[in-house]
Design a protein around this motif. Structure first.
Motif, short mmCIF file in Angstrom:
data_model
loop_
_atom_site.label_atom_id
_atom_site.label_comp_id
_atom_site.label_asym_id
_atom_site.label_seq_id
_atom_site.Cartn_x
_atom_site.Cartn_y
_atom_site.Cartn_z
N VAL A 274 27.64 -50.27 -5.48
CA VAL A 274 27.97 -50.55 -4.09
C VAL A 274 26.79 -50.12 -3.24
N TYR A 275 26.10 -51.09 -2.61
CA TYR A 275 24.86 -50.74 -1.92
C TYR A 275 24.57 -51.71 -0.78
N ASN A 276 23.77 -51.21 0.17
CA ASN A 276 23.31 -52.02 1.32
C ASN A 276 24.47 -52.59 2.13
N ASN A 277 25.60 -51.91 2.16
CA ASN A 277 26.72 -52.36 2.99
C ASN A 277 26.68 -51.65 4.34
N VAL A 278 27.12 -52.35 5.38
CA VAL A 278 27.16 -51.80 6.73
C VAL A 278 28.62 -51.76 7.17
N ILE A 279 29.14 -50.54 7.32
CA ILE A 279 30.54 -50.34 7.73
C ILE A 279 30.48 -49.68 9.10
N HIS A 280 30.88 -50.38 10.13
CA HIS A 280 30.55 -49.95 11.49
C HIS A 280 31.55 -50.49 12.49
N ASN A 281 31.39 -50.09 13.76
CA ASN A 281 32.20 -50.59 14.87
C ASN A 281 33.69 -50.45 14.55
N ILE A 282 34.07 -49.24 14.18
CA ILE A 282 35.46 -48.93 13.85
C ILE A 282 36.15 -48.47 15.14
N ASN A 283 37.06 -49.30 15.65
CA ASN A 283 37.64 -49.08 16.98
C ASN A 283 39.03 -48.47 16.95
N LEU A 284 39.48 -47.99 15.80
CA LEU A 284 40.83 -47.44 15.71
C LEU A 284 41.01 -46.24 16.63
N GLN A 285 42.12 -46.25 17.35
CA GLN A 285 42.54 -45.09 18.13
C GLN A 285 43.80 -44.46 17.56
N ALA A 286 44.49 -45.19 16.72
CA ALA A 286 45.64 -44.68 15.97
C ALA A 286 45.58 -45.29 14.58
N GLY A 287 45.75 -44.45 13.57
CA GLY A 287 45.62 -44.92 12.20
C GLY A 287 44.44 -44.27 11.51
N ASN A 288 44.42 -44.32 10.18
CA ASN A 288 43.38 -43.69 9.37
C ASN A 288 42.36 -44.72 8.91
N PHE A 289 41.13 -44.25 8.69
CA PHE A 289 40.09 -45.14 8.18
C PHE A 289 39.24 -44.40 7.16
N THR A 290 39.04 -45.07 6.01
CA THR A 290 38.13 -44.58 4.98
C THR A 290 37.11 -45.68 4.71
N ALA A 291 35.83 -45.34 4.83
CA ALA A 291 34.79 -46.36 4.66
C ALA A 291 34.71 -46.83 3.21
N ILE A 292 34.55 -45.89 2.26
CA ILE A 292 34.47 -46.22 0.83
C ILE A 292 35.36 -45.25 0.08
N GLU A 293 36.29 -45.78 -0.71
CA GLU A 293 37.19 -44.92 -1.47
C GLU A 293 37.14 -45.27 -2.95
N VAL A 294 37.03 -44.22 -3.79
CA VAL A 294 37.03 -44.36 -5.24
C VAL A 294 38.30 -43.70 -5.74
N ARG A 295 39.14 -44.45 -6.41
CA ARG A 295 40.45 -43.90 -6.77
C ARG A 295 40.45 -43.12 -8.07
N THR A 296 39.85 -43.64 -9.13
CA THR A 296 40.13 -43.17 -10.48
C THR A 296 39.03 -42.28 -11.02
N GLY A 297 39.42 -41.23 -11.73
CA GLY A 297 38.47 -40.28 -12.29
C GLY A 297 37.56 -40.89 -13.34
N ALA A 298 36.34 -40.34 -13.43
CA ALA A 298 35.37 -40.67 -14.48
C ALA A 298 34.89 -42.11 -14.45
N THR A 299 35.10 -42.83 -13.33
CA THR A 299 34.62 -44.21 -13.27
C THR A 299 33.15 -44.29 -12.86
N ALA A 300 32.64 -43.27 -12.18
CA ALA A 300 31.21 -43.08 -11.91
C ALA A 300 30.52 -44.29 -11.28
N PRO A 301 31.06 -44.86 -10.20
CA PRO A 301 30.33 -45.94 -9.53
C PRO A 301 29.07 -45.40 -8.85
N GLN A 302 28.08 -46.28 -8.68
CA GLN A 302 26.86 -45.92 -7.97
C GLN A 302 26.96 -46.45 -6.55
#
Length: 746
Positions: A311-339
């Protein structure tokens, strides 16, 4: 009879205030005794009958493919202005298709729509098809559909299929039963495995629904060579892109935005389940215009499971939430070792929020994700937790992440946090504490990147120059600039000069009144964003990107653009767009009631002549009452002028069983008795009045006779001479006037 014209309306003859949606009839083709495989160029044109090299409908073309197969490459071009087409289309396995024999369906921006339901959800279904391209077809959900919608459904299996430059409009829908471009092994589910390889989904636009684009492959063999690139996914309510059981999928150059206020948990990109391996997710732009999302979570990129992901060179921006949660990048499972490398995360909304903001998070523990050269700027204020790095609740702090050479700028927040789902997590508020506890991020810095703006998150702070570490498999930044050695952190290389001026705006120079058009520039090296100005028309979407959608009115317009980066702006390039007038189209089809058992009626009354009639029971310019069935049916007349612009007018037919005239009127109205009617029936004037005048029209609305009299009882035989359908205008001395529809039997 009421007539309603697209683009403008006119008054009606009767006080109807509703219309039944139109459906195109699919003609049945008469096939020769010995079917010949298709080869070469064909047209799809609803204004012409099927024959020679033309097909009247998509259904006719599909039937020819399904029955005859092909012997060489076939290109079917939809004639501009010949739509819209209302039909569900199924194309099955095509005999003769192969590397040297493709089927190319060129939509020319024409609309294909259909009423769908939970059993038949498709508008266009490619069932077990290979070597097939669909280009520039606009698919629109019929809003009368009760449930279920797949714009383009690649069903069962698919190999070497290109879906390019198409639009799928599911606006107003939020259900997970709706998908724009779907590859699955079920007629009624997105989440059923199928055998898919070499799918290219590029340059498309989807609005609304649950899924923008989805591919669900087999566990063995995994779906391979899946490319989803340079698309725009707006208002997805489950996943913009969803992948399962794929190997080496590419998700790149896409634009994502959720603008609707629907409260939901959703992801711009999700790689689901352990059988998803070796995906590359890069050069995507993700923003959230929505401000209110309750207590639900939106994720930018969700790596649910699978190994080998980059996962590279991504632009995650202009997050306008005023209510609610935001996670830019989430990895769920153990030992998967993404780059996870060279990503820019900007959560810098100036308005306060109540939710949790997380930069890079593991959901379970000890994912061993590799984090390098990422730039995280999180200046937004929130009453929830705000943390750049989040470890699982049972994570080993020293090994859960393999993290270094990042820039973490998070004033008022936490560099790291252990326990993302806990009410009292362990917080590491500053970089020094995090380094000491974890032995991670030794070369990481906390420097304000000084972004141009939340909309254009290219850093301007030269103190960040050359602070990254070289990664050979990421030679370019998100704009195509060669990475330095050492490189800069984040998706952008710092630039020392403004970008050059865009060379060409690609798009029409003449647009039909009230049309919607796309305009694009080629990628400008070093540009972090593109600033568009539209005068005389409306910019619908795409500001900041290299491609925009513009809605025109009835005036000429000018489209202008310049490229921008942290060092400044390029010169401005402009394109003048003239306006072509729509033809003035009218449709008059008296009478409005026909009998179910009448023969087909040749349609006239559309002006200018030479257009196309469409609707239930309409085929080759005739309306068949039996084919349409009883009820009210909308008839549309579409005319395309020599300038290529089309306009339509609509009216309706009512089809009745015709056992007589319904006698439900009180004594204050003109009555015909006995009913059902015959030549022996009588017209009765309202109580206390006399009939003073009659005007009789035939079924086509032609005046047959006008009579004057003064009587309260008139034999029907004195008005009509033979059985049939008539329209009778009755004037009384009340004074008043009434219109009767008379069905006179033998």
């Amino acid at each position: 009879m009421m007539n309603t014209r697209i683009n403008h309306s006119k008054s009606g003859h009767f006080p109807w205030n509703w219309l039944v949606p139109a459906f195109l009839a699919v003609n049945c083709m008469m096939m020769p005794a010995t079917a010949q495989p298709l080869a070469g160029n064909y047209s799809i044109d609803a204004t012409q009958a099927t024959g020679g090299t033309n097909f009247h409908s998509f259904g006719d073309f599909a039937s020819a493919l399904n029955i005859n197969g092909i012997s060489a490459t076939v290109t079917a071009t939809v004639v501009p202005g010949s739509g819209p087409y209302t039909e569900q289309v199924v194309i099955n396995t095509i005999q003769g298709s192969g590397p040297n024999a493709w089927v190319n369906l060129e939509g020319n921006g024409e609309i294909l729509t259909a009423v769908t339901n939970t059993t038949d959800r498709h508008v266009l279904r490619l069932a077990n098809v290979q070597y097939f391209t669909v280009n520039n077809l606009h698919i629109v959900r019929d809003t009368t559909s009760p449930a279920g919608f797949y714009g383009i459904h690649i069903y069962g299996s698919g190999n070497f299929i290109n879906i390019t430059n198409c639009e799928v409009d599911m606006s107003g829908t939020t259900s997970t039963l709706y998908g724009g471009i779907v590859a699955s092994g079920s007629l009624t589910s997105i989440l059923v495995t199928g055998d898919f390889h070499n799918l290219n989904i590029t340059g498309n636009t989807t609005w609304g629904g649950g899924y923008g684009a989805s591919v669900f492959g087999l566990i063995n063999p995994l779906a391979s060579n899946i490319v989803i690139s340079n698309n725009q996914f707006t208002n997805f309510h489950s996943n913009g892109v969803y992948l399962r059981e794929t190997d080496g999928a590419i998700v790149s150059g896409n634009y994502f935005d959720k603008t609707t206020s629907n409260v939901t948990s959703c992801n711009a990109i999700q790689l689901a389940q352990a059988a998803n391996i070796n995906a590359q997710v890069f050069n995507n732009f993700i923003q959230i215009t929505q401000t209110q999302n309750g207590s639900m979570t939106i994720r930018g990129i969700y790596l649910f499971n699978g190994t080998g992901h980059k996962v590279y060179n991504n632009v995650i921006h202009n997050i306008n939430l005023q209510a609610g949660n935001f996670t830019a990048i989430e990895v769920r499972t153990g030992a998967t070792a993404p780059q996870i490398c060279f990503n820019t995360i900007s959560i810098d909304n100036p308005n306060p929020c109540t939710g949790n903001f997380y930069g890079i998070k593991e959901e379970l523990s000890n994912t061993n994700a590799v984090l390098r050269n990422n730039m995280l700027s999180m200046t937004a204020t929130t009453s929830g937790f705000k943390s750049a790095l989040v470890l699982g609740s049972s994570a080993t702090v020293t090994t859960a992440f393999n993290s270094d050479y990042n820039d973490i700028w998070i004033p008022g927040g936490n560099v790291a946090q252990k326990g993302g789902g806990l009410t009292t997590p362990v917080l590491y508020t500053d970089l020094a504490t995090w380094q000491s506890v974890s032995s991670q991020d030794i070369h990481t810095v906390t420097i304000d990147p000084v972004f141009v703006s939340p909309l254009y998150p290219q850093p301007a702070n030269t103190f960040l120059d050359n602070l990254g570490i070289a990664i050979p498999w990421v030679p370019l930044d998100v704009t195509g600039i060669t990475r330095g050695d050492p490189p800069d952190m984040g998706a952008y290389e710092l630039s020392s000069t403004p970008p050059p001026t865009p060379d060409t705006i690609y798009g029409v120079t003449e647009a039909c009144e009230f049309s919607v058009q796309n305009f694009t520039v080629s990628t400008v090296p070093g540009a972090s964003s593109y600033v568009w100005t539209v005068t005389g028309a409306s910019l619908v979407s795409g500001q900041g990107s290299a491609s925009i959608v513009v809605a025109f009115s009835n005036t000429a317009a000018q489209i202008s653009v310049y490229a921008s980066n942290a060092m400044g702006n390029s010169g401005t390039l402009s394109l003048a767009v003239g306006i072509l007038p729509l033809p003035a189209v009218t449709l008059n089809l008296p009478p409005d009631t026909l009998c179910l058992n009448w023969p087909p009626l040749t349609l006239t009354g559309g002006n200018p002549p030479g257009g196309t009639y469409t609707g239930p029971g309409v085929s080759n310019g005739q309306f068949d009452p039996a084919g349409a069935g009883t009820g009210t049916h909308t008839i549309t007349y579409t005319f395309t002028a020599t300038n290529g612009c089309s306009a339509s007018d609509t009216t309706f037919f009512n089809v009745a069983v015709c056992t007589g005239i319904t006698d439900t009127k009180p004594e204050t109205h003109v009555r015909a008795v006995p009913n059902p009617l015959s030549l022996q029936s009588m017209l009765h004037a309202p109580a206390g009045s006399h009939i003073t005048g009659l005007s009789l029209f035939d079924a086509r609305g032609q005046l047959l006779k006008t009579l004057s009299m003064k009587s309260d009882l008139i034999p029907l035989a004195g008005i009509v001479t033979e059985p049939g359908l008539y329209i009778l205008r009755v004037i009384t001395d009340k004074p008043s006037a009434e219109t009767l529809k008379l069905v006179v039997a033998e």
